[in-house]
Design an enzyme around this catalytic site. Sequence first.
Site, short mmCIF file in Angstrom:
data_model
loop_
_atom_site.label_atom_id
_atom_site.label_comp_id
_atom_site.label_asym_id
_atom_site.label_seq_id
_atom_site.Cartn_x
_atom_site.Cartn_y
_atom_site.Cartn_z
N SER A 1 6.34 -8.44 1.67
CA SER A 1 5.93 -9.19 2.88
C SER A 1 5.07 -10.39 2.50
CB SER A 1 5.17 -8.27 3.85
OG SER A 1 3.94 -7.86 3.30
N ASP B 1 -2.14 -9.45 -2.36
CA ASP B 1 -0.70 -9.68 -2.50
C ASP B 1 -0.34 -11.16 -2.32
OD1 ASP B 1 -0.76 -6.95 -2.69
OD2 ASP B 1 0.87 -6.59 -1.27
#
Length: 397
Positions: free
Chosen positions: A147, A205
């Site tokens: 994502s 991330d």
Amino acid sequence: MLERSLVVSAPGKVILHGEHAVVHGKVALAVALDLRTFLRLRPGGGGSVTVRLPGVGVAASWDTPRLRALRSGFSADFDESKSPSVEQLDTLREFAGITAESSAPESLATLAFLYMCLAISAKYGDVPSVDIIVWSELPTGAGLGSSAAYSVCLAAALLTACGAIACPLAEGESTARWTEEELSLINSWAFQGERVIHGNPSGVDNAVGTWGGALRYQSGKITSLKRVPTLRILLTNTKVPRSTKVLVAGVKDKILKFPAIMNPVLDSISAISQECQSVLEAMPGNPSPEYYPVLEELFDINQHHLNVMGVGHPSLDRLCHVTASHGLHSKLTGAGGGGCGITLLRPDTSPLAVEAAKRDLCACGFECWETNIGAPGVTLHSSSSLKADVLHALSMS
């Protein structure tokens, strides 16, 4: 407005060391994984915004006047330093026909796209007429930062399309990267996309997706490691589903039950992360083979610690056993309890051993990729520099 097509990519991520311990204030190392998400943006002449994500079954198109009207209806400003408001997300859900309780990947990906498209265009110009297609080498829901790679690609493409950042790819170049200042802007907007998808993400991330290489994370502080080597690995998905929340809660219970036993384990894992950081930072200046046995031993020790913490799984034991039979060293990465494992490949590991290990892992029902860690962050590509499978995936019209 952008006059030509652009293709951007961003890497996934794996936790090299420090998973679970990081929740308790210890050091973790996250590294960029060279399985990438690719996005192609074409300027559209038709007054619409189209997005296609074949991997999760999204194909949507909206007229730009409708998006402009939607954007002007918001009372709160869009700002990359503030979390998306509940009101904004509820309005976008209603607009896209997404139910309030839907957390399906296609719903969250659509929501993140709409939010970023409206927010970036509100700050840097008009809603651009664009046709976007996204394709990824990363499996979704495997803890590999899929994502975030998507959010980073979207941020880079939309900021470029709106003229907020330059298009650094010169004629004849195969790839290009943005300036440090522009990367910071990409990262802050990608974090907004992650907030839409995950609610309260750590920011690790998207930082890995933006800057690539390796990052150190401790108690909310993210620092980029200077000059790290590219390491070859096998990444294996056991395909065993797990709940990160349940595993994290289990570790917490163990620490509360046996503090004198478990706290030293957390300290030891933190020391492994720091030792590994020292090794990685020493390697580029002195590419000696003697570093690899140290890295392998750190994998082995950390894997034992993770089993002590209760986040192992028979599938991961099997993965470690299979790779050990070929002289290779592995550990789980991420939440554990199934999920993925990483296996270090030395420069002198024979191709035959790698192929045999991959064959045996696939025979266990696992999925296996030979790839690199320490990969570059978000990158702009000329179409001539792309592999055939990526070109094919992005050429869908």
